[in-house]
Design a protein around this motif. Structure first.
Motif, PDB file in Angstrom:
ATOM      1  N   GLY A  53       0.721  -1.154   0.136  1.00 57.54           N
ATOM      2  CA  GLY A  53      -0.355   0.142  -0.010  1.00 57.54           C
ATOM      3  C   GLY A  53       0.932   0.973   0.364  1.00 57.54           C
ATOM      4  O   GLY A  53       2.123   0.970   0.142  1.00 57.54           O
ATOM      5  N   THR A  56       0.390   5.341   4.850  1.00 53.36           N
ATOM      6  CA  THR A  56       0.134   6.713   6.795  1.00 53.36           C
ATOM      7  C   THR A  56       1.027   7.565   6.850  1.00 53.36           C
ATOM      8  O   THR A  56       2.259   7.467   6.365  1.00 53.36           O
ATOM      9  CB  THR A  56      -0.847   6.276   7.360  1.00 53.36           C
ATOM     10  OG1 THR A  56       0.226   5.690   8.022  1.00 53.36           O
ATOM     11  CG2 THR A  56      -1.872   5.326   6.866  1.00 53.36           C
ATOM     12  N   TYR A  62      -7.327  10.664   8.710  1.00 48.92           N
ATOM     13  CA  TYR A  62      -8.036   9.432   7.058  1.00 48.92           C
ATOM     14  C   TYR A  62      -9.750   9.762   7.645  1.00 48.92           C
ATOM     15  O   TYR A  62     -10.104   9.394   8.631  1.00 48.92           O
ATOM     16  CB  TYR A  62      -7.057   8.601   7.013  1.00 48.92           C
ATOM     17  CG  TYR A  62      -5.598   8.875   6.815  1.00 48.92           C
ATOM     18  CD1 TYR A  62      -4.963   8.074   5.046  1.00 48.92           C
ATOM     19  CD2 TYR A  62      -4.671   9.563   7.629  1.00 48.92           C
ATOM     20  CE1 TYR A  62      -4.017   8.560   4.646  1.00 48.92           C
ATOM     21  CE2 TYR A  62      -3.450   9.692   7.291  1.00 48.92           C
ATOM     22  CZ  TYR A  62      -3.315   9.155   5.711  1.00 48.92           C
ATOM     23  OH  TYR A  62      -1.678   8.881   4.984  1.00 48.92           O
ATOM     24  N   ASP A  81      -1.457   0.500   4.154  1.00 53.43           N
ATOM     25  CA  ASP A  81      -3.188   1.241   3.921  1.00 53.43           C
ATOM     26  C   ASP A  81      -3.726   1.044   4.961  1.00 53.43           C
ATOM     27  O   ASP A  81      -4.280   0.149   5.722  1.00 53.43           O
ATOM     28  CB  ASP A  81      -3.649   1.368   2.587  1.00 53.43           C
ATOM     29  CG  ASP A  81      -2.701   1.808   1.468  1.00 53.43           C
ATOM     30  OD1 ASP A  81      -2.197   2.871   1.744  1.00 53.43           O
ATOM     31  OD2 ASP A  81      -2.658   1.173   0.411  1.00 53.43           O
ATOM     32  N   THR A  88     -10.966   1.827   1.266  1.00 47.83           N
ATOM     33  CA  THR A  88      -9.819   2.201   1.803  1.00 47.83           C
ATOM     34  C   THR A  88      -9.917   3.885   2.026  1.00 47.83           C
ATOM     35  O   THR A  88     -10.737   4.892   1.258  1.00 47.83           O
ATOM     36  CB  THR A  88      -8.492   2.068   0.672  1.00 47.83           C
ATOM     37  OG1 THR A  88      -8.977   1.295  -0.066  1.00 47.83           O
ATOM     38  CG2 THR A  88      -7.162   2.601   0.502  1.00 47.83           C
TER      39      THR A  88
END
Length: 101
Positions: A53, A56, A62, A81, A88
């Motif tokens: 992924g 972050t 998020y 992720d 997602t």
């Protein structure tokens, strides 16, 4: 695990740690790297491999797309992720300030 505002979670597969800012409606499970996140006081399971992924970023929020059901604040960045079920999470953009004349 039911997510509540202020719950601190950590990933089992990388360094990601988050705080729940706005919990989701219902009992959706928060995943990181394809595996359920656990409370920061719990030890991660051994032998888990993260899904690839984008990762972050620390200090960023998020959210689960346009519905804004879930919002988390990343307190420790990681390489995997975040997902709420099959959705997602995407980085939430800052709202522009109004122009001052």
């Amino acid at each position: 695990m039911a997510l509540k505002t202020g719950t601190r979670l950590r990933s089992q597969v990388d360094d990601t740690e988050v705080i729940v800012v706005k919990p989701p409606v219902g009992d959706g499970g928060l995943l990181c790297g394809g595996h359920p996140m656990v409370e920061v006081t719990q030890d991660p399971a051994a032998g888990l491999v993260p899904e690839p992924g984008a990762g972050t970023q620390i200090g960023k929020r998020y959210t689960s797309s346009a519905d804004n059901q879930l919002e988390v604040l990343v307190t420790k960045a990681g390489t995997a992720d975040l997902r709420l079920g099959e959705i997602t999470l995407t980085r939430k953009e800052a709202k522009p300030l109004p122009a001052s004349d």
